[in-house]
Write an enzyme that holds these catalytic residues in place. Structure first.
Site, mmCIF file in Angstrom:
data_model
loop_
_atom_site.group_PDB
_atom_site.id
_atom_site.type_symbol
_atom_site.label_atom_id
_atom_site.label_comp_id
_atom_site.label_asym_id
_atom_site.label_seq_id
_atom_site.Cartn_x
_atom_site.Cartn_y
_atom_site.Cartn_z
ATOM 1 N N SER A 9 1.074 -1.192 -0.076
ATOM 2 C CA SER A 9 0.045 -0.032 0.099
ATOM 3 C C SER A 9 0.708 1.298 0.160
ATOM 4 O O SER A 9 1.621 1.340 0.807
ATOM 5 C CB SER A 9 -0.917 0.003 1.346
ATOM 6 O OG SER A 9 -1.281 1.383 1.339
ATOM 7 N N HIS A 34 -1.383 -1.265 -4.336
ATOM 8 C CA HIS A 34 -2.675 -1.124 -3.622
ATOM 9 C C HIS A 34 -2.481 0.190 -3.472
ATOM 10 O O HIS A 34 -1.869 1.020 -2.687
ATOM 11 C CB HIS A 34 -2.562 -1.932 -2.347
ATOM 12 C CG HIS A 34 -3.791 -1.682 -1.571
ATOM 13 N ND1 HIS A 34 -5.019 -2.501 -1.827
ATOM 14 C CD2 HIS A 34 -4.184 -1.154 -0.432
ATOM 15 C CE1 HIS A 34 -5.771 -2.398 -0.955
ATOM 16 N NE2 HIS A 34 -5.425 -1.265 -0.022
ATOM 17 N N ASP A 36 -4.789 3.155 -2.065
ATOM 18 C CA ASP A 36 -6.052 3.660 -0.984
ATOM 19 C C ASP A 36 -6.300 5.314 -1.008
ATOM 20 O O ASP A 36 -5.651 6.162 -0.735
ATOM 21 C CB ASP A 36 -5.223 3.619 0.500
ATOM 22 C CG ASP A 36 -4.900 2.184 1.045
ATOM 23 O OD1 ASP A 36 -5.948 1.560 0.971
ATOM 24 O OD2 ASP A 36 -3.986 2.032 1.372
ATOM 25 N N MET A 38 -8.953 8.019 -0.098
ATOM 26 C CA MET A 38 -9.782 8.409 1.159
ATOM 27 C C MET A 38 -10.135 9.763 0.817
ATOM 28 O O MET A 38 -9.746 10.627 0.416
ATOM 29 C CB MET A 38 -8.879 8.282 2.410
ATOM 30 C CG MET A 38 -8.185 7.068 2.473
ATOM 31 S SD MET A 38 -7.050 6.919 4.206
ATOM 32 C CE MET A 38 -6.468 5.446 3.939
ATOM 33 N N HIS A 67 -8.583 0.684 -3.734
ATOM 34 C CA HIS A 67 -9.436 0.512 -2.820
ATOM 35 C C HIS A 67 -9.954 1.980 -2.304
ATOM 36 O O HIS A 67 -9.342 2.856 -1.812
ATOM 37 C CB HIS A 67 -8.379 0.139 -1.630
ATOM 38 C CG HIS A 67 -9.226 -0.139 0.155
ATOM 39 N ND1 HIS A 67 -8.608 -0.345 0.982
ATOM 40 C CD2 HIS A 67 -10.584 -0.236 0.253
ATOM 41 C CE1 HIS A 67 -9.211 -0.322 2.095
ATOM 42 N NE2 HIS A 67 -10.567 -0.368 1.768
ATOM 43 N N MET A 69 -12.258 4.405 -0.292
ATOM 44 C CA MET A 69 -12.699 4.493 0.963
ATOM 45 C C MET A 69 -13.527 5.840 0.742
ATOM 46 O O MET A 69 -13.082 6.753 1.476
ATOM 47 C CB MET A 69 -11.578 4.570 2.016
ATOM 48 C CG MET A 69 -11.204 3.000 2.426
ATOM 49 S SD MET A 69 -9.673 3.267 3.313
ATOM 50 C CE MET A 69 -8.594 2.986 1.678
ATOM 51 N N MET A 138 -11.274 -5.790 5.986
ATOM 52 C CA MET A 138 -10.305 -5.060 6.672
ATOM 53 C C MET A 138 -9.757 -5.518 7.817
ATOM 54 O O MET A 138 -10.674 -6.199 8.777
ATOM 55 C CB MET A 138 -11.115 -3.798 6.941
ATOM 56 C CG MET A 138 -11.234 -2.894 5.806
ATOM 57 S SD MET A 138 -9.969 -2.345 4.678
ATOM 58 C CE MET A 138 -9.035 -1.438 6.102
ATOM 59 N N ASP A 174 -6.266 -6.324 4.485
ATOM 60 C CA ASP A 174 -5.854 -5.074 4.452
ATOM 61 C C ASP A 174 -5.603 -4.503 5.893
ATOM 62 O O ASP A 174 -6.649 -4.473 6.630
ATOM 63 C CB ASP A 174 -6.571 -4.103 3.796
ATOM 64 C CG ASP A 174 -6.063 -2.798 3.540
ATOM 65 O OD1 ASP A 174 -4.825 -2.758 3.890
ATOM 66 O OD2 ASP A 174 -6.568 -1.904 2.658
#
Ligand code: DX5
Ligand code: ZN
Length: 227
Positions: A9, A34, A36, A38, A67, A69, A138, A174
């Site tokens: 990540s 990966h 992330d 957000m 991913h 979020m 998660m 994760d």
């Protein structure tokens, strides 16, 4: 079962040198990258979006595992597909129409994933299994790297594995993945391990290579022992 994949990540990378960091973990043995994303709304942190991912595409040909979020996710799916993500994962908790989101992702020609927070039961996926390519469990509460692993996810991996049966769905974990936590996850049936701080500690490519190898060896050692 194929070998366990390691997905660093980049949340734990040096953001001032993100392209170089992606290239470095690629050379150091990452299977997937990966990403992330957000939004400061679904999770209490903000990272990056499609333009940054698009710019990073030049730094590695490996699978971009995105991913999300963010809530809502649907208005942005197309932009993430166009940015070059091969997998797009939305959170079950991020919207009321999971079935629609998963259809939308596959209609963009991208593999579809769902992520579950630690407190969300896996039974919520029962009616969308045929729309899924990946289930991301998660093992921390999403938002930050470097948090402590929540051990109840190991039993959840076992349950998800039983639930998916012979469907071609990957189980990804994760949060808090290290050489210490990887063996139980691999043994329970995890296919992809995301690791941020455990990969990027040390801050240079040789360290990343050792860190990735340590997680991989721990996971594969557990699988050999179980065989
Ligand atoms: C957390 C992110 C993770 C995070 C993992 O919300 O989804 O991908 O970077 O970081 P570590 O491996 O440090 O727990
Ligand atoms: Zn993640």
């Amino acid at each position: 079962m194929s070998d366990v994949l390691i997905a660093p990540s980049i949340l734990s990378a040096d953001f001032a040198r993100l392209g170089e960091e992606v290239a470095a973990v690629d050379r150091a043995g990452a299977d997937w990258i990966h990403l992330d994303v957000m939004d400061g709304h679904f999770v209490p942190n903000i990272t990056f979006g499609p333009p940054v991912i698009k710019a990073l595409r030049a730094s590695s040909p490996k699978v971009f595992d995105c991913h999300l979020m963010i809530a809502p996710a649907d208005p942005f799916l197309e932009a993430f597909a166009e940015a070059g993500c091969e997998y797009i994962t939305v959170h079950q908790e991020a919207g009321p129409h999971l079935d629609r989101s998963l259809q939308a992702i596959r209609n963009l020609g991208v593999k579809a994933g769902v992520s579950l927070n630690p407190s969300t039961p896996e039974t919520t996926l029962e009616y969308v299994l045929d729309r899924l390519d990946l289930i991301l469990l998660m093992s921390v509460n999403p938002g930050f790297g470097g948090q402590a692993f929540i051990p109840s996810v190991v039993e959840k991996v076992r349950r998800v594995k039983a639930m998916i049966g012979d469907r071609d769905i990957r189980i990804e974990i994760d949060g808090g993945v290290t050489p210490q936590t990887a063996p139980a996850l691999a043994e329970a049936g995890a296919d992809v391990l995301v690791a941020g701080s455990a990969v990027f500690k040390g801050g240079h490519e040789d360290a990343y290579r050792e860190n990735i190898a340590a997680i991989r060896q721990a996971a594969e050692g557990a699988l050999r022992k179980a065989a």
